[in-house]
Motif scaffolding. Structure first.
Motif, PDB file in Angstrom:
ATOM      1  N   VAL A 280      -6.132   8.265  16.564  1.00  0.00           N
ATOM      2  CA  VAL A 280      -6.652   7.218  15.681  1.00  0.00           C
ATOM      3  C   VAL A 280      -7.734   6.400  16.371  1.00  0.00           C
ATOM      4  CG1 VAL A 280      -5.071   5.297  16.230  1.00  0.00           C
ATOM      5  CG2 VAL A 280      -5.910   5.609  13.886  1.00  0.00           C
ATOM      6  N   ASP A 281      -7.735   6.389  17.694  1.00  0.00           N
ATOM      7  CA  ASP A 281      -8.797   5.686  18.405  1.00  0.00           C
ATOM      8  C   ASP A 281     -10.144   6.351  18.140  1.00  0.00           C
ATOM      9  OD1 ASP A 281      -9.614   3.586  20.010  1.00  0.00           O
ATOM     10  OD2 ASP A 281      -9.613   4.800  21.817  1.00  0.00           O
ATOM     11  N   GLU A 282     -10.122   7.662  17.923  1.00  0.00           N
ATOM     12  CA  GLU A 282     -11.344   8.410  17.627  1.00  0.00           C
ATOM     13  C   GLU A 282     -11.579   8.579  16.130  1.00  0.00           C
ATOM     14  OE1 GLU A 282     -13.503   9.404  19.918  1.00  0.00           O
ATOM     15  OE2 GLU A 282     -12.252   8.560  21.516  1.00  0.00           O
ATOM     16  N   ASN A 283     -10.535   8.386  15.333  1.00  0.00           N
ATOM     17  CA  ASN A 283     -10.629   8.587  13.884  1.00  0.00           C
ATOM     18  C   ASN A 283     -10.038   7.386  13.167  1.00  0.00           C
ATOM     19  OD1 ASN A 283     -11.283  11.759  13.724  1.00  0.00           O
ATOM     20  ND2 ASN A 283      -9.765  11.419  15.334  1.00  0.00           N
ATOM     21  N   LYS A 284     -10.804   6.307  13.081  1.00  0.00           N
ATOM     22  CA  LYS A 284     -10.307   5.077  12.473  1.00  0.00           C
ATOM     23  C   LYS A 284      -9.897   5.337  11.025  1.00  0.00           C
ATOM     24  CE  LYS A 284     -12.820   1.759  15.323  1.00  0.00           C
ATOM     25  NZ  LYS A 284     -13.251   2.754  16.318  1.00  0.00           N
ATOM     26  N   SER A 285      -8.676   4.966  10.694  1.00  0.00           N
ATOM     27  CA  SER A 285      -8.151   5.241   9.362  1.00  0.00           C
ATOM     28  C   SER A 285      -6.919   4.384   9.128  1.00  0.00           C
ATOM     29  CB  SER A 285      -7.799   6.731   9.228  1.00  0.00           C
ATOM     30  OG  SER A 285      -6.791   7.083  10.164  1.00  0.00           O
ATOM     31  N   ILE A 286      -6.273   4.611   7.996  1.00  0.00           N
ATOM     32  CA  ILE A 286      -5.014   3.928   7.685  1.00  0.00           C
ATOM     33  C   ILE A 286      -3.869   4.779   8.212  1.00  0.00           C
ATOM     34  CG2 ILE A 286      -3.547   3.005   5.866  1.00  0.00           C
ATOM     35  CD1 ILE A 286      -6.049   2.890   4.067  1.00  0.00           C
ATOM     36  N   LEU A 287      -3.021   4.192   9.031  1.00  0.00           N
ATOM     37  CA  LEU A 287      -1.819   4.872   9.503  1.00  0.00           C
ATOM     38  C   LEU A 287      -0.714   4.651   8.472  1.00  0.00           C
ATOM     39  CD1 LEU A 287      -1.858   3.793  13.253  1.00  0.00           C
ATOM     40  CD2 LEU A 287      -2.362   6.055  12.345  1.00  0.00           C
ATOM     41  N   ILE A 288      -0.225   5.745   7.902  1.00  0.00           N
ATOM     42  CA  ILE A 288       0.757   5.644   6.826  1.00  0.00           C
ATOM     43  C   ILE A 288       2.046   6.350   7.252  1.00  0.00           C
ATOM     44  CG2 ILE A 288       1.251   6.121   4.404  1.00  0.00           C
ATOM     45  CD1 ILE A 288      -1.782   6.201   3.935  1.00  0.00           C
ATOM     46  N   ALA A 289       3.115   5.577   7.293  1.00  0.00           N
ATOM     47  CA  ALA A 289       4.422   6.103   7.691  1.00  0.00           C
ATOM     48  C   ALA A 289       4.988   6.965   6.565  1.00  0.00           C
ATOM     49  CB  ALA A 289       5.370   4.951   8.006  1.00  0.00           C
ATOM     50  N   ILE A 290       5.232   8.233   6.863  1.00  0.00           N
ATOM     51  CA  ILE A 290       5.740   9.156   5.841  1.00  0.00           C
ATOM     52  C   ILE A 290       7.233   9.384   6.034  1.00  0.00           C
ATOM     53  CG2 ILE A 290       5.504  11.410   4.770  1.00  0.00           C
ATOM     54  CD1 ILE A 290       3.015   9.658   4.515  1.00  0.00           C
ATOM     55  N   ASN A 291       7.980   9.147   4.972  1.00  0.00           N
ATOM     56  CA  ASN A 291       9.412   9.425   4.960  1.00  0.00           C
ATOM     57  C   ASN A 291       9.747  10.128   3.650  1.00  0.00           C
ATOM     58  OD1 ASN A 291       9.310   7.377   3.019  1.00  0.00           O
ATOM     59  ND2 ASN A 291      10.021   5.799   4.442  1.00  0.00           N
ATOM     60  N   ALA A 292      11.021  10.398   3.444  1.00  0.00           N
ATOM     61  CA  ALA A 292      11.427  11.119   2.225  1.00  0.00           C
ATOM     62  C   ALA A 292      11.028  10.363   0.965  1.00  0.00           C
ATOM     63  CB  ALA A 292      12.933  11.348   2.248  1.00  0.00           C
ATOM     64  N   GLU A 293      11.145   9.044   1.004  1.00  0.00           N
ATOM     65  CA  GLU A 293      10.820   8.234  -0.172  1.00  0.00           C
ATOM     66  C   GLU A 293       9.347   8.387  -0.562  1.00  0.00           C
ATOM     67  OE1 GLU A 293      11.857   3.704  -1.737  1.00  0.00           O
ATOM     68  OE2 GLU A 293      11.958   4.189   0.399  1.00  0.00           O
ATOM     69  N   LYS A 294       8.462   8.382   0.440  1.00  0.00           N
ATOM     70  CA  LYS A 294       7.037   8.518   0.130  1.00  0.00           C
ATOM     71  C   LYS A 294       6.706   9.927  -0.364  1.00  0.00           C
ATOM     72  CE  LYS A 294       4.599   4.909   2.659  1.00  0.00           C
ATOM     73  NZ  LYS A 294       5.519   4.366   3.648  1.00  0.00           N
ATOM     74  N   ILE A 295       7.411  10.927   0.134  1.00  0.00           N
ATOM     75  CA  ILE A 295       7.162  12.300  -0.315  1.00  0.00           C
ATOM     76  C   ILE A 295       7.629  12.495  -1.753  1.00  0.00           C
ATOM     77  CG2 ILE A 295       7.788  14.731   0.037  1.00  0.00           C
ATOM     78  CD1 ILE A 295       7.983  14.083   3.059  1.00  0.00           C
ATOM     79  N   ILE A 296       8.852  12.102  -2.024  1.00  0.00           N
ATOM     80  CA  ILE A 296       9.448  12.323  -3.350  1.00  0.00           C
ATOM     81  C   ILE A 296       8.795  11.456  -4.421  1.00  0.00           C
ATOM     82  CG2 ILE A 296      11.571  12.119  -4.709  1.00  0.00           C
ATOM     83  CD1 ILE A 296      11.555  14.519  -2.836  1.00  0.00           C
ATOM     84  N   ASN A 297       8.450  10.215  -4.073  1.00  0.00           N
ATOM     85  CA  ASN A 297       7.936   9.271  -5.070  1.00  0.00           C
ATOM     86  C   ASN A 297       6.415   9.176  -5.088  1.00  0.00           C
ATOM     87  OD1 ASN A 297      10.587   8.597  -5.767  1.00  0.00           O
ATOM     88  ND2 ASN A 297      10.682   6.911  -4.298  1.00  0.00           N
ATOM     89  N   ALA A 298       5.728  10.101  -4.447  1.00  0.00           N
ATOM     90  CA  ALA A 298       4.263  10.047  -4.383  1.00  0.00           C
ATOM     91  C   ALA A 298       3.655  10.148  -5.774  1.00  0.00           C
ATOM     92  CB  ALA A 298       3.737  11.175  -3.506  1.00  0.00           C
ATOM     93  N   THR A 299       2.595   9.379  -5.987  1.00  0.00           N
ATOM     94  CA  THR A 299       1.799   9.455  -7.203  1.00  0.00           C
ATOM     95  C   THR A 299       0.449  10.063  -6.828  1.00  0.00           C
ATOM     96  OG1 THR A 299       0.755   7.291  -6.885  1.00  0.00           O
ATOM     97  CG2 THR A 299       2.893   7.331  -8.017  1.00  0.00           C
TER      98      THR A 299
END
Length: 232
Positions: free
Chosen positions: A24-43
């Protein structure tokens, strides 16, 4: 970094938090924590934000899914620890802005950070209650004007990801969504004991402590079943 796709979500199979921070130091972006909830409930909207940024495994369900896809060395990186790793690494070289929590929580967070890292450069901070579009716009303007290197947003998902995506359009930086991490840091919320953490059972501990969380555990069960039948 070659990403692994789970249900249309691209996740980086980091083997350590040091590898994540180097990336991320070389690729500035949003760090997004992925868990089961984010996978199943993704829009479609949240999936697009994740795929255009840096999703990492914050939950054991995400680790299981990536390993089933062949990512051998991927590890769980708890977001409530990662943000402090980032502070520890960059406190004397980068600037910070913090958003989230109740006013007393964000005040206590900043006070504690300044005590632990006397040379930290915090350009600004505010609570996580944006009551009007005007307040939201003022915050985004301030981020664009002050141009911090690192922005932490602790508001819970998907609100924090949507806000960071708007901020990112005005100012490129390292962003990280933290959920309730400020509460944990200041002692207003408790993490699971070490044994539960070491055995990847933090989700179970949270349920036993508060059975009302059952609804939030359902995505873990759904993902586990889909992994069992290789449906991801």
């Amino acid at each position: 970094m070659r990403k692994t796709t789970i249900d249309g979500i691209d996740i980086c199979p980091f083997s350590s938090r040091e590898e994540l921070m180097d990336y991320v130091d070389e690729n500035k972006s949003i760090l997004i924590a992925i868990n089961a909830e984010k996978i199943i409930n993704a829009t479609p909207q949240t999936r697009d934000i994740i795929n255009n940024n840096t999703g990492y495994c914050d939950g054991v369900g995400a680790v299981w899914a990536l390993k089933q896809k062949g990512a051998k060395n991927v590890v769980k990186i708890p977001g409530c620890e990662l943000w402090l790793n980032i502070v520890n690494r960059y406190h004397d070289s980068k600037s910070f802005y913090l958003v989230g929590g109740k006013q007393e929580v964000i005040d206590a967070t900043v006070t504690k950070l300044k005590a632990e890292f006397p040379d930290i450069n915090i350009l600004g901070y505010r609570n996580g209650y944006l009551k009007t579009d005007a307040e939201r716009g003022e915050l985004i303007d301030e981020i664009a004007n002050k141009r911090p290197d690192v922005v932490f947003v602790a508001m819970g998902s998907p609100k924090q990801e949507l806000l960071m995506s708007e901020m990112q359009q005005r100012h490129k930086a390292i962003y990280q969504g933290l959920g309730g991490s400020f509460d944990v840091y200041t002692g207003n919320a408790e993490r699971a004991p070490k044994w539960w953490l070491d055995h990847n059972l933090e989700f179970a501990y949270r349920f036993f402590k508060n059975p009302k969380r059952l609804k939030r555990q359902i995505p873990i069960m759904k993902l586990a079943l889909r992994l069992l039948f290789k449906k991801v």
